[in-house]
Design a protein around this motif. Structure first.
Motif, mmCIF file in Angstrom:
data_model
loop_
_atom_site.group_PDB
_atom_site.id
_atom_site.type_symbol
_atom_site.label_atom_id
_atom_site.label_comp_id
_atom_site.label_asym_id
_atom_site.label_seq_id
_atom_site.Cartn_x
_atom_site.Cartn_y
_atom_site.Cartn_z
ATOM 1 N N ALA A 1 -9.393 11.478 -27.733
ATOM 2 C CA ALA A 1 -8.294 11.655 -26.781
ATOM 3 C C ALA A 1 -7.124 12.314 -27.483
ATOM 4 C CB ALA A 1 -7.863 10.314 -26.193
ATOM 5 N N TRP A 2 -6.322 13.025 -26.714
ATOM 6 C CA TRP A 2 -5.106 13.658 -27.207
ATOM 7 C C TRP A 2 -3.958 13.155 -26.341
ATOM 8 C CZ3 TRP A 2 -4.305 16.180 -31.545
ATOM 9 C CH2 TRP A 2 -3.085 16.847 -31.712
ATOM 10 N N LEU A 3 -3.016 12.471 -26.956
ATOM 11 C CA LEU A 3 -1.829 11.962 -26.282
ATOM 12 C C LEU A 3 -0.756 13.034 -26.347
ATOM 13 C CD1 LEU A 3 -0.058 9.679 -25.061
ATOM 14 C CD2 LEU A 3 0.322 8.895 -27.409
ATOM 15 N N CYS A 4 -0.186 13.383 -25.203
ATOM 16 C CA CYS A 4 0.803 14.472 -25.216
ATOM 17 C C CYS A 4 1.832 14.314 -24.098
ATOM 18 C CB CYS A 4 0.095 15.819 -25.114
ATOM 19 S SG CYS A 4 -0.971 16.015 -23.692
ATOM 20 N N ASP A 5 2.835 15.179 -24.172
ATOM 21 C CA ASP A 5 3.896 15.251 -23.168
ATOM 22 C C ASP A 5 4.586 13.908 -22.932
ATOM 23 O OD1 ASP A 5 3.542 17.960 -22.909
ATOM 24 O OD2 ASP A 5 2.325 17.833 -21.096
ATOM 25 N N VAL A 6 4.743 13.124 -23.983
ATOM 26 C CA VAL A 6 5.433 11.836 -23.884
ATOM 27 C C VAL A 6 6.929 12.119 -23.779
ATOM 28 C CG1 VAL A 6 5.885 9.625 -25.001
ATOM 29 C CG2 VAL A 6 3.628 10.714 -25.238
ATOM 30 N N PHE A 7 7.538 11.631 -22.712
ATOM 31 C CA PHE A 7 8.956 11.894 -22.503
ATOM 32 C C PHE A 7 9.589 10.704 -21.789
ATOM 33 C CE2 PHE A 7 12.857 13.640 -20.965
ATOM 34 C CZ PHE A 7 13.189 14.635 -21.866
ATOM 35 N N VAL A 8 10.726 10.230 -22.327
ATOM 36 C CA VAL A 8 11.536 9.198 -21.688
ATOM 37 C C VAL A 8 12.858 9.838 -21.315
ATOM 38 C CG1 VAL A 8 12.684 6.962 -21.968
ATOM 39 C CG2 VAL A 8 10.439 7.363 -23.025
ATOM 40 N N ASP A 9 13.273 9.651 -20.061
ATOM 41 C CA ASP A 9 14.536 10.207 -19.594
ATOM 42 C C ASP A 9 15.669 9.784 -20.526
ATOM 43 O OD1 ASP A 9 17.115 9.708 -17.629
ATOM 44 O OD2 ASP A 9 15.958 11.484 -17.075
ATOM 45 N N ALA A 10 16.554 10.723 -20.830
ATOM 46 C CA ALA A 10 17.642 10.468 -21.786
ATOM 47 C C ALA A 10 18.468 9.241 -21.397
ATOM 48 C CB ALA A 10 18.533 11.697 -21.906
ATOM 49 N N GLU A 11 18.720 9.046 -20.113
ATOM 50 C CA GLU A 11 19.539 7.913 -19.673
ATOM 51 C C GLU A 11 18.799 6.577 -19.748
ATOM 52 O OE1 GLU A 11 21.570 8.568 -15.993
ATOM 53 O OE2 GLU A 11 22.182 10.589 -16.575
ATOM 54 N N ALA A 12 17.478 6.621 -19.904
ATOM 55 C CA ALA A 12 16.681 5.390 -19.960
ATOM 56 C C ALA A 12 16.301 5.003 -21.380
ATOM 57 C CB ALA A 12 15.423 5.563 -19.110
ATOM 58 N N ARG A 13 16.621 5.829 -22.346
ATOM 59 C CA ARG A 13 16.242 5.550 -23.737
ATOM 60 C C ARG A 13 16.997 4.337 -24.275
ATOM 61 N NH1 ARG A 13 16.360 11.926 -25.280
ATOM 62 N NH2 ARG A 13 14.589 12.435 -23.937
ATOM 63 N N GLY A 14 16.371 3.682 -25.231
ATOM 64 C CA GLY A 14 16.990 2.514 -25.851
ATOM 65 C C GLY A 14 16.703 1.212 -25.122
ATOM 66 N N ARG A 15 15.857 1.250 -24.106
ATOM 67 C CA ARG A 15 15.528 0.050 -23.317
ATOM 68 C C ARG A 15 14.099 -0.427 -23.569
ATOM 69 N NH1 ARG A 15 16.790 1.979 -17.404
ATOM 70 N NH2 ARG A 15 15.647 0.074 -16.957
ATOM 71 N N GLY A 16 13.408 0.173 -24.543
ATOM 72 C CA GLY A 16 12.041 -0.229 -24.836
ATOM 73 C C GLY A 16 11.001 0.434 -23.959
ATOM 74 N N ILE A 17 11.407 1.421 -23.191
ATOM 75 C CA ILE A 17 10.488 2.077 -22.265
ATOM 76 C C ILE A 17 9.413 2.860 -23.012
ATOM 77 C CG2 ILE A 17 10.324 3.875 -20.486
ATOM 78 C CD1 ILE A 17 13.054 2.797 -19.442
ATOM 79 N N GLY A 18 9.789 3.573 -24.070
ATOM 80 C CA GLY A 18 8.804 4.326 -24.843
ATOM 81 C C GLY A 18 7.773 3.412 -25.474
ATOM 82 N N VAL A 19 8.213 2.301 -26.039
ATOM 83 C CA VAL A 19 7.298 1.338 -26.644
ATOM 84 C C VAL A 19 6.363 0.771 -25.580
ATOM 85 C CG1 VAL A 19 7.144 -0.893 -27.819
ATOM 86 C CG2 VAL A 19 8.884 0.763 -28.515
ATOM 87 N N ALA A 20 6.923 0.397 -24.438
ATOM 88 C CA ALA A 20 6.098 -0.148 -23.357
ATOM 89 C C ALA A 20 5.102 0.883 -22.846
ATOM 90 C CB ALA A 20 6.990 -0.641 -22.223
ATOM 91 N N LEU A 21 5.537 2.123 -22.702
ATOM 92 C CA LEU A 21 4.658 3.193 -22.224
ATOM 93 C C LEU A 21 3.481 3.396 -23.167
ATOM 94 C CD1 LEU A 21 3.953 5.588 -20.350
ATOM 95 C CD2 LEU A 21 5.577 6.965 -21.683
ATOM 96 N N ILE A 22 3.760 3.552 -24.452
ATOM 97 C CA ILE A 22 2.673 3.778 -25.411
ATOM 98 C C ILE A 22 1.768 2.546 -25.484
ATOM 99 C CG2 ILE A 22 2.084 4.344 -27.803
ATOM 100 C CD1 ILE A 22 3.386 6.630 -26.062
ATOM 101 N N GLY A 23 2.344 1.364 -25.423
ATOM 102 C CA GLY A 23 1.534 0.144 -25.422
ATOM 103 C C GLY A 23 0.581 0.092 -24.237
#
Length: 143
Positions: free
Chosen positions: A72-94
């Motif tokens: 698999a190739w994981l790509c195009d991971v993007f968290v909206d600038a205003e939503a960063r710092g809330r753990g969204i990226g960690v939750a998404l990848i998890g």
């Protein structure tokens, strides 16, 4: 996930206008990507979104290209600038890793210029033998 946002794999739920703006206008890797290219990529990928429960607004996006068996190739991971710092990226990848786990994939790849710490949390590391990897890049055009 957190009580204020939710994860979805439903491609019909994607806010493609928002995802296109993120990737084509704000990312360093997909700058200028056409809407048609985005739509084709979405159609050919497993898609993941994170949404604000209260407003329904999409907060993050990622996609995975896979044969569903070995790679698999994981790509195009993007968290909206205003939503960063809330753990969204960690939750998404998890959530993405949990959804891929049952497939028993031998390798999941990605490239990143700025989020090594995030991906290391999920077992990603630099290639043991980078000299074995190659890529063929399309020529850059100025249309």
């Amino acid at each position: 996930m957190h009580d204020d946002f939710e994860f979805s794999t439903d491609p019909a739920r994607l806010d493609l206008d928002r995802v296109h703006t993120w990737l084509a206008d704000e990312s360093y890797w997909a700058m200028g990507r056409s809407r048609a290219a985005l739509e084709a990529a979405v159609a050919a990928s497993r898609n993941y979104g994170v949404y604000d429960i209260a407003s329904g607004a999409q907060l993050a996006y990622a996609r995975v290209i896979t044969d569903g068996v070995t790679f698999a190739w994981l790509c195009d991971v993007f968290v909206d600038a205003e939503a960063r710092g809330r753990g969204i990226g960690v939750a998404l990848i998890g959530q993405i890793m949990a959804s891929l786990e049952p497939l028993g994939l031998r390798r999941i790849g990605l490239t990143t210029a700025d989020a090594h710490g995030l991906y290391e949390r999920f077992g990603f590391r630099p290639l043991d033998q980078p000299e074995q990897w190659m890529a063929r890049m399309a020529p850059i055009t100025t249309d």
